[in-house]
Design a protein around this motif. Sequence first.
Motif, mmCIF file in Angstrom:
data_model
loop_
_atom_site.group_PDB
_atom_site.id
_atom_site.type_symbol
_atom_site.label_atom_id
_atom_site.label_comp_id
_atom_site.label_asym_id
_atom_site.label_seq_id
_atom_site.Cartn_x
_atom_site.Cartn_y
_atom_site.Cartn_z
ATOM 1 N N ALA A 108 -11.344 9.016 8.482
ATOM 2 C CA ALA A 108 -9.909 8.811 8.247
ATOM 3 C C ALA A 108 -9.554 8.994 6.777
ATOM 4 O O ALA A 108 -8.471 9.491 6.451
ATOM 5 N N ASP A 109 -10.452 8.591 5.884
ATOM 6 C CA ASP A 109 -10.173 8.636 4.450
ATOM 7 C C ASP A 109 -10.389 10.018 3.840
ATOM 8 O O ASP A 109 -9.981 10.253 2.688
ATOM 9 N N PRO A 164 -2.822 2.097 18.159
ATOM 10 C CA PRO A 164 -1.410 1.767 18.384
ATOM 11 C C PRO A 164 -0.449 2.832 17.869
ATOM 12 O O PRO A 164 0.578 3.091 18.492
ATOM 13 N N ALA A 165 -0.786 3.456 16.749
ATOM 14 C CA ALA A 165 0.084 4.491 16.194
ATOM 15 C C ALA A 165 -0.052 5.813 16.944
ATOM 16 O O ALA A 165 0.780 6.702 16.788
ATOM 17 N N ASP A 231 -0.941 6.115 4.169
ATOM 18 C CA ASP A 231 -0.518 4.951 3.393
ATOM 19 C C ASP A 231 0.278 3.970 4.239
ATOM 20 O O ASP A 231 0.159 2.750 4.081
ATOM 21 N N GLU A 232 1.052 4.504 5.182
ATOM 22 C CA GLU A 232 1.904 3.654 6.009
ATOM 23 C C GLU A 232 1.099 2.668 6.852
ATOM 24 O O GLU A 232 1.537 1.561 7.126
ATOM 25 N N ARG A 233 -0.107 3.067 7.251
ATOM 26 C CA ARG A 233 -0.886 2.196 8.134
ATOM 27 C C ARG A 233 -2.169 1.666 7.499
ATOM 28 O O ARG A 233 -2.900 0.914 8.138
ATOM 29 N N ALA A 234 -2.428 2.044 6.258
ATOM 30 C CA ALA A 234 -3.716 1.714 5.643
ATOM 31 C C ALA A 234 -3.966 0.214 5.573
ATOM 32 O O ALA A 234 -5.053 -0.267 5.929
ATOM 33 N N ASP A 235 -2.983 -0.550 5.105
ATOM 34 C CA ASP A 235 -3.182 -1.990 4.965
ATOM 35 C C ASP A 235 -3.373 -2.662 6.324
ATOM 36 O O ASP A 235 -4.192 -3.574 6.479
ATOM 37 N N GLY A 239 -6.764 -4.596 7.308
ATOM 38 C CA GLY A 239 -6.685 -6.001 7.684
ATOM 39 C C GLY A 239 -7.224 -6.241 9.078
ATOM 40 O O GLY A 239 -7.925 -7.236 9.331
ATOM 41 N N GLY A 240 -6.920 -5.340 10.004
ATOM 42 C CA GLY A 240 -7.422 -5.475 11.362
ATOM 43 C C GLY A 240 -8.930 -5.358 11.441
ATOM 44 O O GLY A 240 -9.581 -6.074 12.215
#
Length: 275
Positions: A108-109, A164-165, A231-235, A239-240
């Motif tokens: 992903a990164d 989810p996305a 960036d929109e989903r990174a945090d 966290g998950g």
Amino acid sequence: MTETHASMTVDRTGAVAQVTVTGPGKGNAMGPDFWRELPLVFDALDADPEVRAVVVAASGRNFSYGLDLAAMSGVLGSLFSGEAGLAGPRTGFLENLKMMQRSISAVADCRKPVVAAVQGRCIGGGVDLISACDIRFASADASFSVREVKVGIVADLGSLQRLPAIIGDGHLRELAMTGKDVDAARAERIGLVNEVFADAEAVLAAAHACAAEIAANPPLVVQGIKAVLEDERADRVAGGLRYVGAWNSAFMASEDLGEAVTAVLSRREPVFRGR
């Protein structure tokens, strides 16, 4: 030129690289070599200025059966010991789990867009892997399963955080809580894959065509698009992953987990008792 590793090969053709999962476990099951090599391969592709897009594929009839339970017994073994309730075994399990999470996250990164070409069965860790890709194509014989619930595990390598996305909350809950198989046609309907093709040869060709089309665009702009979208989903993803790691380290050691692994290795149906 082919770069050969114990669990995968890397071929670079022009601006597109292909990473092919090769096992050595049956059905390209993911053992220690896979988890060690995946981040090394993707870090190298990320750093290679000649590579603008990556195709992830797999050898043989099936994409991946997921985690190789037998080969990874060292990772899970501490949870079956008489000291499974102590902090040491749980901490050791968590550190191994974080390593495996980082392996999938390396995909992903990677700044270069990654296109997955899936044929046959894609189970558990296989779904984690393709969830970390940017675009997914499948052959008509492909099937997908977030199978971890069937072996007494909360999926902990990224599917619950990234899907989810991709497919939406309701579809993910159904897949994760049932562990059911979904065929390629349904996978396309729910958005798990972008498009379905006749067979493995056709899906691989489609993945390369897509990767080549991406690679023909300005590379820094393409990387910028990926960076903004990630960036929109990174945090939320990070966290998950932390939370599921803590949850499994605390609660995964159970009679049901031992029963699930024994049943898989014995090729019988498990009997879960909630203990």
